[in-house]
Design a protein around this motif. Structure first.
Motif, PDB file in Angstrom:
ATOM      1  N   LEU A  55       0.869  -1.043  -0.227  1.00  0.00           N
ATOM      2  CA  LEU A  55       0.045   0.188  -0.090  1.00  0.00           C
ATOM      3  C   LEU A  55       0.927   1.303   0.014  1.00  0.00           C
ATOM      4  CD1 LEU A  55      -2.696  -1.066   2.699  1.00  0.00           C
ATOM      5  CD2 LEU A  55      -2.919  -1.143   0.146  1.00  0.00           C
ATOM      6  N   GLN A  56       2.266   1.128  -0.158  1.00  0.00           N
ATOM      7  CA  GLN A  56       2.879   2.147  -0.095  1.00  0.00           C
ATOM      8  C   GLN A  56       3.198   2.863   1.195  1.00  0.00           C
ATOM      9  OE1 GLN A  56       4.572   3.700  -3.457  1.00  0.00           O
ATOM     10  NE2 GLN A  56       4.361   1.728  -4.220  1.00  0.00           N
ATOM     11  N   VAL A  57       2.699   2.166   2.219  1.00  0.00           N
ATOM     12  CA  VAL A  57       2.818   2.871   3.757  1.00  0.00           C
ATOM     13  C   VAL A  57       4.157   2.214   4.427  1.00  0.00           C
ATOM     14  CG1 VAL A  57       1.740   2.748   5.825  1.00  0.00           C
ATOM     15  CG2 VAL A  57       0.359   2.766   3.786  1.00  0.00           C
ATOM     16  N   SER A  58       4.993   3.255   4.756  1.00  0.00           N
ATOM     17  CA  SER A  58       6.140   2.716   5.361  1.00  0.00           C
ATOM     18  C   SER A  58       5.897   2.993   6.975  1.00  0.00           C
ATOM     19  CB  SER A  58       7.215   3.812   5.151  1.00  0.00           C
ATOM     20  OG  SER A  58       8.544   3.722   5.916  1.00  0.00           O
ATOM     21  N   VAL A  59       6.494   1.635   7.716  1.00  0.00           N
ATOM     22  CA  VAL A  59       6.335   1.886   9.143  1.00  0.00           C
ATOM     23  C   VAL A  59       7.706   1.835   9.634  1.00  0.00           C
ATOM     24  CG1 VAL A  59       5.275   0.505  10.819  1.00  0.00           C
ATOM     25  CG2 VAL A  59       4.214   0.193   8.934  1.00  0.00           C
ATOM     26  N   PRO A  60       8.278   2.981  10.181  1.00  0.00           N
ATOM     27  CA  PRO A  60       9.530   2.968  10.799  1.00  0.00           C
ATOM     28  C   PRO A  60       9.740   2.422  12.055  1.00  0.00           C
ATOM     29  CG  PRO A  60       8.354   4.952  10.897  1.00  0.00           C
ATOM     30  CD  PRO A  60       7.603   4.239   9.964  1.00  0.00           C
ATOM     31  N   VAL A  61      11.019   1.733  12.204  1.00  0.00           N
ATOM     32  CA  VAL A  61      11.255   1.132  13.431  1.00  0.00           C
ATOM     33  C   VAL A  61      11.083   2.032  14.654  1.00  0.00           C
ATOM     34  CG1 VAL A  61      12.933  -0.282  14.682  1.00  0.00           C
ATOM     35  CG2 VAL A  61      12.495  -0.725  12.237  1.00  0.00           C
ATOM     36  N   SER A  62      10.386   1.608  15.862  1.00  0.00           N
ATOM     37  CA  SER A  62      10.447   2.679  16.772  1.00  0.00           C
ATOM     38  C   SER A  62      11.502   2.303  17.638  1.00  0.00           C
ATOM     39  CB  SER A  62       8.964   2.514  17.473  1.00  0.00           C
ATOM     40  OG  SER A  62       9.045   1.277  18.360  1.00  0.00           O
ATOM     41  N   ALA A  63      11.772   3.532  18.572  1.00  0.00           N
ATOM     42  CA  ALA A  63      12.945   3.349  19.502  1.00  0.00           C
ATOM     43  C   ALA A  63      12.730   2.189  20.411  1.00  0.00           C
ATOM     44  CB  ALA A  63      12.951   4.518  20.320  1.00  0.00           C
ATOM     45  N   LEU A  64      11.390   2.028  20.993  1.00  0.00           N
ATOM     46  CA  LEU A  64      11.028   0.880  21.843  1.00  0.00           C
ATOM     47  C   LEU A  64      11.316  -0.466  21.121  1.00  0.00           C
ATOM     48  CD1 LEU A  64      10.079   0.317  24.440  1.00  0.00           C
ATOM     49  CD2 LEU A  64       7.686   0.032  23.857  1.00  0.00           C
ATOM     50  N   ALA A  65      11.209  -0.555  19.648  1.00  0.00           N
ATOM     51  CA  ALA A  65      11.285  -1.785  19.235  1.00  0.00           C
ATOM     52  C   ALA A  65      12.625  -2.072  19.193  1.00  0.00           C
ATOM     53  CB  ALA A  65      10.681  -1.721  17.592  1.00  0.00           C
ATOM     54  N   LYS A  66      13.543  -0.812  18.910  1.00  0.00           N
ATOM     55  CA  LYS A  66      15.004  -1.159  18.952  1.00  0.00           C
ATOM     56  C   LYS A  66      15.483  -1.792  20.416  1.00  0.00           C
ATOM     57  CE  LYS A  66      16.233   2.022  15.339  1.00  0.00           C
ATOM     58  NZ  LYS A  66      17.130   2.927  14.970  1.00  0.00           N
ATOM     59  N   TRP A  67      14.952  -1.269  21.413  1.00  0.00           N
ATOM     60  CA  TRP A  67      14.988  -1.851  22.738  1.00  0.00           C
ATOM     61  C   TRP A  67      14.711  -3.176  22.936  1.00  0.00           C
ATOM     62  CZ3 TRP A  67      18.326   0.076  26.285  1.00  0.00           C
ATOM     63  CH2 TRP A  67      18.739   1.198  26.096  1.00  0.00           C
ATOM     64  N   LYS A  68      13.634  -3.658  22.295  1.00  0.00           N
ATOM     65  CA  LYS A  68      13.172  -4.879  22.335  1.00  0.00           C
ATOM     66  C   LYS A  68      13.887  -5.872  21.651  1.00  0.00           C
ATOM     67  CE  LYS A  68      11.361  -6.186  18.741  1.00  0.00           C
ATOM     68  NZ  LYS A  68      11.775  -7.035  17.514  1.00  0.00           N
ATOM     69  N   THR A  69      14.573  -5.507  20.447  1.00  0.00           N
ATOM     70  CA  THR A  69      15.556  -6.279  19.636  1.00  0.00           C
ATOM     71  C   THR A  69      16.826  -6.540  20.721  1.00  0.00           C
ATOM     72  OG1 THR A  69      14.934  -5.620  17.751  1.00  0.00           O
ATOM     73  CG2 THR A  69      16.975  -6.360  17.726  1.00  0.00           C
ATOM     74  N   ALA A  70      17.158  -5.442  21.303  1.00  0.00           N
ATOM     75  CA  ALA A  70      18.433  -5.321  22.219  1.00  0.00           C
ATOM     76  C   ALA A  70      18.283  -6.585  23.226  1.00  0.00           C
ATOM     77  CB  ALA A  70      18.772  -4.040  22.900  1.00  0.00           C
ATOM     78  N   LEU A  71      17.039  -6.281  23.989  1.00  0.00           N
ATOM     79  CA  LEU A  71      16.809  -7.174  25.061  1.00  0.00           C
ATOM     80  C   LEU A  71      16.671  -8.665  24.625  1.00  0.00           C
ATOM     81  CD1 LEU A  71      16.374  -7.419  28.058  1.00  0.00           C
ATOM     82  CD2 LEU A  71      13.707  -6.836  27.812  1.00  0.00           C
ATOM     83  N   GLN A  72      16.102  -8.842  23.313  1.00  0.00           N
ATOM     84  CA  GLN A  72      15.886 -10.281  22.813  1.00  0.00           C
ATOM     85  C   GLN A  72      17.314 -10.740  22.545  1.00  0.00           C
ATOM     86  OE1 GLN A  72      13.960 -10.156  19.048  1.00  0.00           O
ATOM     87  NE2 GLN A  72      11.892 -10.262  20.040  1.00  0.00           N
ATOM     88  N   MET A  73      18.320  -9.886  22.067  1.00  0.00           N
ATOM     89  CA  MET A  73      19.518 -10.444  21.840  1.00  0.00           C
ATOM     90  C   MET A  73      20.364 -10.703  23.314  1.00  0.00           C
ATOM     91  SD  MET A  73      20.103 -10.474  18.595  1.00  0.00           S
ATOM     92  CE  MET A  73      19.701  -9.710  17.171  1.00  0.00           C
ATOM     93  N   PHE A  74      19.978  -9.752  24.120  1.00  0.00           N
ATOM     94  CA  PHE A  74      20.692  -9.938  25.442  1.00  0.00           C
ATOM     95  C   PHE A  74      20.258 -11.278  25.868  1.00  0.00           C
ATOM     96  CE2 PHE A  74      20.645  -9.894  30.153  1.00  0.00           C
ATOM     97  CZ  PHE A  74      21.841  -9.592  30.394  1.00  0.00           C
ATOM     98  N   ALA A  75      18.832 -11.820  25.993  1.00  0.00           N
ATOM     99  CA  ALA A  75      18.290 -12.824  26.523  1.00  0.00           C
ATOM    100  C   ALA A  75      18.874 -14.039  25.995  1.00  0.00           C
ATOM    101  CB  ALA A  75      16.712 -12.524  26.426  1.00  0.00           C
ATOM    102  N   LEU A  76      18.941 -14.059  24.568  1.00  0.00           N
ATOM    103  CA  LEU A  76      19.373 -15.379  24.052  1.00  0.00           C
ATOM    104  C   LEU A  76      20.803 -15.456  24.163  1.00  0.00           C
ATOM    105  CD1 LEU A  76      17.406 -14.900  20.631  1.00  0.00           C
ATOM    106  CD2 LEU A  76      16.819 -16.286  22.484  1.00  0.00           C
ATOM    107  N   GLY A  77      21.675 -14.421  24.255  1.00  0.00           N
ATOM    108  CA  GLY A  77      22.869 -14.565  24.375  1.00  0.00           C
ATOM    109  C   GLY A  77      23.232 -15.150  25.832  1.00  0.00           C
ATOM    110  N   ALA A  78      22.377 -14.491  26.870  1.00  0.00           N
ATOM    111  CA  ALA A  78      22.516 -15.077  28.223  1.00  0.00           C
ATOM    112  C   ALA A  78      22.213 -16.681  28.316  1.00  0.00           C
ATOM    113  CB  ALA A  78      21.732 -14.359  29.320  1.00  0.00           C
TER     114      ALA A  78
END
Length: 188
Positions: A121-144
């Motif tokens: 539909l030509q609608v862009s959904v930018p990544v939010s700052a909270l989504a970046k924190w979500k990714t960081a926490l996922q990466m940390f959790a899986l690393g641990a």
């Protein structure tokens, strides 16, 4: 197309089969090697975006591949941590702790489908700052959790990983809902 940031993103995708192979044979040694590789791969997630912005080489290919590389790695690692185990031991993620893992997996699939629909539909959904924190926490959790396989004599590492996994799942629900709200506005 073959800029340093894009090559870093591609290296994350190419590292996934190696991570899976190492997690397939879950001795403490394999978990240790996997942890080191996982950390290196995770660092590329930061540097690919940083370098692309700093060098002015942000590309459509990079914008397309970066979230895919993250999702491929997260899904593969979660699947392996649920399915593999050391002889005589339970998997790293088991029991009711599979719930946050499933929440993360289902959100990643849903948001990917939603992004594809909205792109049509030509609608862009930018990544939010909270989504970046979500990714960081996922990466940390899986690393641990990977590290927990390397140091089973330190059960607190496993607990930190599981608590972080639940936290990542909570952020996953919140950010998934944010994306869904945007998407629902464009559905007739």
């Amino acid at each position: 197309m073959l800029t340093v940031p894009n090559l870093l993103t591609l290296s994350r995708i190419l590292a996934v089969p190696i991570l899976v192979f190492l997690l397939w044979r879950p001795s403490w040694w394999d978990y240790g090697i996997t942890f080191v590789l996982y950390c290196l791969v995770g660092i590329t997630d930061y540097f690919d975006g940083y370098l692309a912005r700093a060098q002015g080489t942000v590309s459509r290919l990079g914008q397309f591949l970066d979230p895919i590389a993250d999702k491929i790695m997260v899904v593969a690692v979660i699947a392996m941590l649920i399915s593999t185990r050391q002889p005589g031991a339970v998997p790293i993620i088991w029991g009711f702790h599979i719930i946050p893992a499933l929440v993360i997996l289902l959100r990643e699939i849903t948001v990917s489908g939603l992004r594809e629909f909205l792109a049509g539909l030509q609608v862009s959904v930018p990544v939010s700052a909270l989504a970046k924190w979500k990714t960081a926490l996922q990466m940390f959790a899986l690393g641990a959790l990977i590290l927990a396989g390397a140091v089973p004599q330190l059960p607190w590492v496993h607990q930190v990983g599981l608590v972080s996994l639940w936290g990542a799942a909570a952020l996953t629900v919140i950010t998934g809902w944010d994306y869904l709200r945007v998407g629902l506005k464009h559905m007739d």
